[in-house]
Each structure stands twice: as structure tokens, then as C-alpha cells.
Write a protein that holds these residues in place. Structure first.
Motif, PDB file in Angstrom:
ATOM      1  N   GLY A  24      35.354  14.883   8.842  1.00 21.89           N
ATOM      2  CA  GLY A  24      33.924  14.635   9.004  1.00 21.89           C
ATOM      3  C   GLY A  24      33.658  13.218   9.463  1.00 21.89           C
ATOM      4  O   GLY A  24      34.506  12.558  10.055  1.00 21.89           O
ATOM      5  N   GLY A  25      32.443  12.735   9.155  1.00 22.11           N
ATOM      6  CA  GLY A  25      32.094  11.368   9.472  1.00 22.11           C
ATOM      7  C   GLY A  25      32.028  11.089  10.964  1.00 22.11           C
ATOM      8  O   GLY A  25      31.926  11.996  11.799  1.00 22.11           O
ATOM      9  N   PHE A  26      32.110   9.799  11.297  1.00 26.05           N
ATOM     10  CA  PHE A  26      31.980   9.441  12.714  1.00 26.05           C
ATOM     11  C   PHE A  26      33.156   9.967  13.523  1.00 26.05           C
ATOM     12  O   PHE A  26      33.042  10.155  14.753  1.00 26.05           O
ATOM     13  N   GLU A  27      34.294  10.235  12.863  1.00 23.16           N
ATOM     14  CA  GLU A  27      35.429  10.824  13.582  1.00 23.16           C
ATOM     15  C   GLU A  27      35.041  12.181  14.174  1.00 23.16           C
ATOM     16  O   GLU A  27      35.328  12.477  15.338  1.00 23.16           O
ATOM     17  N   ALA A  28      34.375  13.002  13.349  1.00 26.30           N
ATOM     18  CA  ALA A  28      33.922  14.307  13.834  1.00 26.30           C
ATOM     19  C   ALA A  28      32.858  14.154  14.910  1.00 26.30           C
ATOM     20  O   ALA A  28      32.839  14.897  15.900  1.00 26.30           O
ATOM     21  N   ASP A  29      31.977  13.183  14.726  1.00 30.73           N
ATOM     22  CA  ASP A  29      30.903  12.966  15.699  1.00 30.73           C
ATOM     23  C   ASP A  29      31.472  12.602  17.066  1.00 30.73           C
ATOM     24  O   ASP A  29      31.063  13.157  18.098  1.00 30.73           O
ATOM     25  N   LEU A  30      32.406  11.662  17.084  1.00 35.04           N
ATOM     26  CA  LEU A  30      32.953  11.216  18.365  1.00 35.04           C
ATOM     27  C   LEU A  30      33.737  12.332  19.058  1.00 35.04           C
ATOM     28  O   LEU A  30      33.668  12.470  20.289  1.00 35.04           O
ATOM     29  N   ARG A  31      34.474  13.131  18.265  1.00 37.81           N
ATOM     30  CA  ARG A  31      35.179  14.265  18.877  1.00 37.81           C
ATOM     31  C   ARG A  31      34.183  15.255  19.470  1.00 37.81           C
ATOM     32  O   ARG A  31      34.413  15.828  20.546  1.00 37.81           O
ATOM     33  N   THR A  32      33.089  15.474  18.759  1.00 36.51           N
ATOM     34  CA  THR A  32      32.073  16.394  19.259  1.00 36.51           C
ATOM     35  C   THR A  32      31.440  15.864  20.537  1.00 36.51           C
ATOM     36  O   THR A  32      31.294  16.608  21.526  1.00 36.51           O
ATOM     37  N   PHE A  33      31.079  14.592  20.572  1.00 36.31           N
ATOM     38  CA  PHE A  33      30.494  14.008  21.772  1.00 36.31           C
ATOM     39  C   PHE A  33      31.447  14.150  22.954  1.00 36.31           C
ATOM     40  O   PHE A  33      31.019  14.436  24.076  1.00 36.31           O
ATOM     41  N   GLN A  34      32.725  13.938  22.695  1.00 30.58           N
ATOM     42  CA  GLN A  34      33.724  14.052  23.757  1.00 30.58           C
ATOM     43  C   GLN A  34      33.747  15.469  24.335  1.00 30.58           C
ATOM     44  O   GLN A  34      33.832  15.650  25.554  1.00 30.58           O
ATOM     45  N   GLU A  35      33.660  16.474  23.463  1.00 27.39           N
ATOM     46  CA  GLU A  35      33.682  17.854  23.928  1.00 27.39           C
ATOM     47  C   GLU A  35      32.465  18.176  24.787  1.00 27.39           C
ATOM     48  O   GLU A  35      32.523  19.053  25.651  1.00 27.39           O
ATOM     49  N   TYR A  36      31.373  17.482  24.549  1.00 26.37           N
ATOM     50  CA  TYR A  36      30.168  17.665  25.364  1.00 26.37           C
ATOM     51  C   TYR A  36      30.122  16.705  26.554  1.00 26.37           C
ATOM     52  O   TYR A  36      29.097  16.592  27.217  1.00 26.37           O
ATOM     53  N   GLU A  37      31.225  16.016  26.805  1.00 22.23           N
ATOM     54  CA  GLU A  37      31.370  15.105  27.945  1.00 22.23           C
ATOM     55  C   GLU A  37      30.361  13.959  27.882  1.00 22.23           C
ATOM     56  O   GLU A  37      29.780  13.554  28.897  1.00 22.23           O
ATOM     57  N   LEU A  38      30.164  13.440  26.675  1.00 22.30           N
ATOM     58  CA  LEU A  38      29.326  12.276  26.457  1.00 22.30           C
ATOM     59  C   LEU A  38      30.198  11.117  25.985  1.00 22.30           C
ATOM     60  O   LEU A  38      31.221  11.321  25.327  1.00 22.30           O
ATOM     61  N   PHE A  39      29.766   9.899  26.302  1.00 23.17           N
ATOM     62  CA  PHE A  39      30.494   8.713  25.850  1.00 23.17           C
ATOM     63  C   PHE A  39      29.893   8.301  24.511  1.00 23.17           C
ATOM     64  O   PHE A  39      28.732   7.899  24.427  1.00 23.17           O
TER      65      PHE A  39
END
Length: 274
Positions: A24-39
């Protein structure tokens, strides 16, 4: 969009804790953003450790350090209109953030009010005061919030939610606090064979349903859901479309979940690629 031969992508920020299990946490957030092709950018609020599958320890980042992290990001030339906010980790950080959100009216905040942990049944220390700050100082300045059933009952000042009618009542009470959009995560705690989430925009109720998954690899599901909603909003989806897409994204992430402890596993956002 290209600039000087470089492909430019949209940028997005998470303000959240660090989950040492990686789920969870920001680790999950950053992985999710990456999957949506966001920086994705991050400002860390606390470090969370889990031992023996149920002992949660939270180590808050001092407010002055949190503030400097955000100054670094918001003083840059990067456009960050959508900000996802997860666990703040302490009453001091919640108090600080209640001022921060009011000082940045041009940002759209998606608040995942993390003060309970579905995996362990634990609550943040100072829960009563923290809930009060969310009710009075944070949610009135929030675009969208994503409490789970426990958090929704606390915010709405209701007993534990056990039915869809109670979810509706809680969503209406939370919306009356001033937040524009309310999403209550039913998850697997509701009776029945479906995982049910409720969306309320002040006028209409909309339920989102998918079959429940029989697995314990759900750590990070709530964080992933909120960050996926934020990602889709940043891509100019409507809230209803963002919620629907995020629910499907989390469903696949749970299906592809990875083991950690015997009783707790982590969702895997990369499962959505297949």
C-alpha cells in the motif's frame, strides 16, 4: 504530446505513507500512476511497518519535512492539478494538512482518509481528534473522498455499516460535510457474493459491483483504488467513469496479488497489463 522530441505525459502527486511491505501507501500509488502512463511524484508522511501479520507501527515524518517535500514539488514548473492524499500518520500531520489544503484551492484533492486498517483491525492513535479534523477542516475542501466502511461510519458518526441502505445514509452525511463526491468502499465486508462500492454526488446514488475474490492478497487495494480514481480524473474522466475503471483495475490487481505473510498478501497493479 511532444516537446523537442520528448514525449510529455501528465503529472500527478500522492501525499501518503510508506508501506514497508510494498503493498500500500505511496508505493502502490506510484505503481498505479505508472500503469496509467502518468508521471508520479510523492511526498512521504510516515513509515508503516507490520510485524507478525497484525502489529502495526507508524513512524510519522515531521511536519517541517513534509512541508519541504511539498514546497519542492509545488514550487517547480510541474502542473499538479490532481493530488491524491492517503495516510497522514499523526494528529500533527493531519492538523498541518488541514491548513495546507485550504491554502491550495486550485488543486483537486482526492482524499483517502486512512485511519483504520482492514488487514489488521488497527486504528491511528488520536482517532477521535483526527476524525474531527477531517469532518470540519479537510473534507469541506475536498473534491472526492474514498473511506472504507469503518472510516465512513466514523465520519458519518454512525454504527458500523452493514447494509446498502446504511451506506447510502453514511454517504449523504459525509457529503453534507462539504465534499463534492463520496465513494464508500464496501469491499468484502458486506454480506453477499459481490464487492459493492457506492458513489454519491449529492443528487444520485450509484452502486458498483463485481464478484468477491477469495484471497487474502488485498493489502493496498484501498490505496490502489483511490490512486486509480485520481489517475483517471487527471485523464479527464468523469468521477463515475473514473470509479468504474478504478474498481476494475483493483479487481485485476487483487487477482494478480503477491504473497507476503501467510495471512496478508499485496495487490499487484501490473496484473492489468495482461
Amino acid at each position: 504530446m511532444r516537446e523537442g522530441g520528448i514525449v510529455l505525459v501528465k503529472h500527478i502527486l500522492t501525499i501518503a505513507g510508506s508501506d514497508s511491505t510494498g503493498g500500500g501507501g505511496f508505493e502502490a500509488d506510484l505503481r498505479t500512476f505508472q500503469e496509467y502512463e502518468l508521471f508520479g511524484y510523492s511526498a512521504v508522511t510516515c513509515i508503516v511497518t507490520i510485524q507478525h501479520e497484525k502489529e502495526v507501527d507508524i513512524y510519522p515524518i515531521p511536519t517541517e519535512v513534509l512541508d519541504k517535500q511539498l514546497q519542492t514539488l509545488l514550487d517547480s514548473s510541474v502542473n499538479l492539478p490532481y493530488i491524491k492524499v492517503g495516510m497522514l500518520g499523526s494528529l500533527e500531520n493531519v492538523t498541518w494538512f488541514s491548513q495546507f489544503i485550504q491554502e491550495h484551492p486550485n488543486q483537486q484533492f482526492i482524499i483517502d482518509p486512512v485511519f483504520s486498517f482492514k488487514e489488521t483491525g488497527s486504528y491511528l492513535k488520536g482517532q477521535t481528534d483526527i476524525v474531527s479534523f477531517y469532518q470540519q477542516e479537510i473534507l469541506p475542501h475536498t473534491f472526492l473522498t474514498t473511506p472504507n466502511l469503518l472510516e465512513a461510519s466514523l465520519l458519518a458518526e454512525m454504527p458500523p455499516l452493514t447494509s446498502e441502505s446504511e451506506m447510502k445514509e453514511a454517504a449523504e452525511k459525509i457529503w453534507q460535510l462539504g465534499v463534492q463526491h463520496v465513494v464508500i468502499k464496501g469491499g468484502t465486508r458486506m454480506a453477499g457474493e459481490e464487492a459493492v462500492d457506492l458513489y454519491y454526488d449529492g443528487q444520485h446514488f450509484q452502486f458498483f459491483r463485481l464478484p468477491k475474490l477469495t484471497t487474502n492478497r488485498i493489502n493496498g487495494a484501498g490505496c490502489t483504488f483511490a490512486s486509480a480514481i485520481t489517475a483517471r480524473l487527471a485523464q479527464e474522466a468523469t468521477p463515475a467513469v473514473a470509479i468504474k475503471d478504478a474498481k476494475e483495475f483493483v479487481h485485476q490487481s487483487i487477482q494478480g496479488g503477491q504473497p507476503f505473510y501467510q495471512q496478508i498478501g499485496n495487490v499487484w497493479q501490473g496484473a492489468n497489463r495482461s
